[in-house]
Design an enzyme around this catalytic site. Structure first.
Site, short mmCIF file in Angstrom:
data_model
loop_
_atom_site.label_atom_id
_atom_site.label_comp_id
_atom_site.label_asym_id
_atom_site.label_seq_id
_atom_site.Cartn_x
_atom_site.Cartn_y
_atom_site.Cartn_z
N THR A 239 0.81 -1.24 0.00
CA THR A 239 0.00 0.00 0.00
C THR A 239 0.84 1.28 0.00
O THR A 239 1.93 1.32 0.55
CB THR A 239 -0.95 0.03 1.22
OG1 THR A 239 -1.92 -0.99 1.06
CG2 THR A 239 -1.67 1.33 1.39
N GLY A 293 -5.56 -5.24 6.50
CA GLY A 293 -6.77 -4.42 6.42
C GLY A 293 -7.92 -4.83 7.31
O GLY A 293 -8.65 -3.98 7.83
N1 ASP Z 1 -4.29 -2.27 4.11
C1 ASP Z 1 -4.24 -2.88 2.81
C2 ASP Z 1 -5.36 -3.85 2.68
O1 ASP Z 1 -5.63 -4.56 3.62
C3 ASP Z 1 -2.97 -3.59 2.56
C4 ASP Z 1 -1.75 -2.88 2.97
O2 ASP Z 1 -1.76 -1.84 3.57
O3 ASP Z 1 -0.70 -3.38 2.68
O4 ASP Z 1 -5.93 -3.95 1.62
#
Ligand code: ASP
Length: 373
Positions: A239, A293
């Site tokens: 992300t 997430g």
């Molecule tokens: N938070 C993101 C998700 O769960 C993934 C991440 O931050 O790496 O989609």
């Protein structure tokens, strides 16, 4: 790499020394005016008016942009010097892109989007090109943006062809009465407004294909009970995100992601959910998260930080630390956040091995880090 100091190089205090442009002009002006009379004084006033747009209620030297490229950093042995150099160069480019807007008096929302677009276009980070693959081997992206001045927000989820999902999040915020659009409907809005669309292949890199294979093998092994495969791979989180405070005193936050590796078809994480993966309000702070997430969703991580500031009067650093290093961690959630408050204080806690991150203030010098410093 920068050494740990009592005053972190990205803190507000570290940047007190250089005088502001406006302050500099003002000092020269009053000196000249004393010596050469009315004509110079008038010229000085004109110069001052040109240098300081009237709407700037904050300070021209106290703007800041903070970015992250995910809390799922490669293990030390896998992060070659070349890979590290490339990641840091991209973080620098994103910081400089946002900074050039903020330095000219631009809005925090624009700076956040400019920085995120650079990270989305880079194949290195898990957003836009280079997004992780789901269990079907395809890309599905989520993004969100929130304007702390207006409390307006926009987000898109499960988009597969939009080159820069953060731009689509902005369209949702500015061009619709909604906050979150998903799938085909979201892509339709992007097309209607002429956003760049790309074939599905554009987003997929060799690295992500290999990563999916590895993670699927690990999953299989875990189901088979192999010991070393017990912990979920840190590779599965990534992300990108940005938060900013502009010269007008306005905060903004944005987040963009391909989600988690090997996620189930149709799964949507925290990143497009306002309050969980992104939050901004001028009264408190702007926050963007990265991590597992489902935990961020259940703990409403980004809003929790703002709420602690608003209702308990807690300082940004304490609120962010408490949420990420205690509450989220105790619940088993791995990840981190970047956050900035209305005074320009910055917090970047993470409970993982590292988090790609960077800060740039008025002096225009990008600071980046990957692991704990
Ligand atoms: N938070 C993101 C998700 O769960 C993934 C991440 O931050 O790496 O989609």
């Amino acid at each position: 790499m920068m050494k740990a100091t009592a005053t972190p190089p990205w803190s507000r205090r570290a940047l007190r020394a250089p005088g502001s442009v406006i302050g500099g002009v003002s000092a020269r002006v009053s000196h000249g005016a004393r010596n050469t009379g009315l004509a110079v004084r008038l010229l000085a006033i004109v110069l001052l008016l040109m240098a300081a747009p009237t709407s700037r209620s904050q300070s021209a030297t106290n703007f800041v942009l903070v970015i992250h490229g995910g809390a799922g950093v490669l293990p030390k042995e896998d992060l070659t010097p070349e890979k590290e150099k490339a990641a840091r160069a991209t973080l620098d480019a994103a910081l400089l892109a946002g900074h050039s807007l903020l330095a000219r008096g631009g809005k925090s929302v624009d700076a956040v989007i400019a920085a995120i677009m650079i990270l989305e276009d880079s194949p290195i980070f898990n957003a836009g090109k280079g997004s992780v693959l789901n269990a079907e081997g395809t890309v599905s992206m989520d993004a969100s943006i929130m304007d702390g001045a207006t409390s307006k927000a926009g987000a898109c989820a499960d988009v597969k062809h939009v080159k820069n999902p953060i731009q689509l999040a902005r369209l949702v915020m500015e061009q619709t009465p909604h906050v979150l659009l998903a799938g085909d409907g979201a892509e339709l809005l992007a097309k209607e407004h002429g956003l760049k669309m790309m074939p599905a292949d554009y987003f997929i890199t060799e690295h992500r294909k290999l990563q999916l294979q590895r993670v699927q093998q690990l999953e299989k092994a875990r189901k088979g009970g192999e010991k070393k495969a017990q912990a979920p791979s840190l590779e599965s989180i990534g992300t990108v995100g940005a938060v900013a405070l502009d010269q007008h005193g306005n905060l903004a936050a944005g987040t963009s992601t391909g989600g988690m590796v090997n996620k189930r078809f149709g799964r949507i994480g925290d990143s497009p959910v306002i309050g969980a993966g992104t939050y901004a309000h001028n009264l408190t702070c702007a926050v963007s998260g990265t991590g597992h997430g489902e935990f961020f969703l259940r703990s409403v991580v980004c809003y929790d930080i703002a709420a602690r500031m608003e209702y308990q009067g807690v300082a940004l650093t304490n609120a962010a630390e408490e949420v990420v290093m205690r509450k989220l961690k105790d619940a088993g959630g791995r990840g981190g956040v970047i956050a900035v408050d209305a005074k320009g204080n910055v917090a970047m806690p993470f409970n993982t091995e590292g988090m790609y991150r960077g800060v740039i203030r008025a002096n225009g010098k990008p600071w980046t880090a990957i692991r704990k410093e």
